[in-house]
Design an enzyme around this catalytic site. Structure first.
Site, PDB file in Angstrom:
ATOM      1  N   CYS A 114       0.866  -1.444  -0.031  1.00 24.53           N
ATOM      2  CA  CYS A 114      -0.180   0.235  -0.239  1.00 24.53           C
ATOM      3  C   CYS A 114       0.961   0.850  -0.332  1.00 24.53           C
ATOM      4  O   CYS A 114       2.428   1.539   0.379  1.00 24.53           O
ATOM      5  CB  CYS A 114      -1.102  -0.019   1.150  1.00 24.53           C
ATOM      6  N   CYS A 144       2.402   1.546   3.216  1.00 23.90           N
ATOM      7  CA  CYS A 144       4.275   1.066   3.315  1.00 23.90           C
ATOM      8  C   CYS A 144       5.316   1.410   2.351  1.00 23.90           C
ATOM      9  O   CYS A 144       6.134   1.327   2.594  1.00 23.90           O
ATOM     10  CB  CYS A 144       3.885  -0.706   2.620  1.00 23.90           C
TER      11      CYS A 144
END
Length: 76
Positions: free
Chosen positions: A10, A13
Site C-alpha cells: 500500500c 508501506c
C-alpha cells in the site's frame, strides 16, 4: 542491522520504506532494508495493522508511518 518493512504494498508501506531508507542514509548506518509482503511472514511478528517496522527481529512500530526523525530515534 536488518530492517524489515512489513506491508502488502500500500502507499503507507511504500512511504515507510522511503522514510526508513532516508533515515538509514542520514545516520550513515550499514543496514539491510527488506520489504516483507507475505501475510504469513507479517503475521509471524504479530502485526495485524500495516505498515510495520521491524529492527533486528523486534517490532518497533505498526499501523502508522513515523517521521524520518522518529525512525532515526528508533534506529539509534
Amino acid at each position: 542491522m536488518k530492517i524489515e518493512i512489513l506491508g502488502t504494498g500500500c502507499s503507507k508501506c511504500k512511504r515507510l520504506e522511503e522514510r526508513t531508507n532516508e533515515a538509514v542514509t542520514e545516520l550513515g548506518l550499514e543496514a539491510e532494508v527488506v520489504k516483507v509482503e507475505e501475510l504469513d511472514q507479517i503475521m509471524e511478528y504479530g502485526v495485524f495493522k500495516t505498515p510495520g517496522l521491524v529492527v533486528d527481529g523486534e517490532v518497533k512500530e505498526s499501523g502508522k508511518v513515523p517521521t524520518v526523525k522518529a525512525i532515526k530515534q528508533l534506529l539509534s
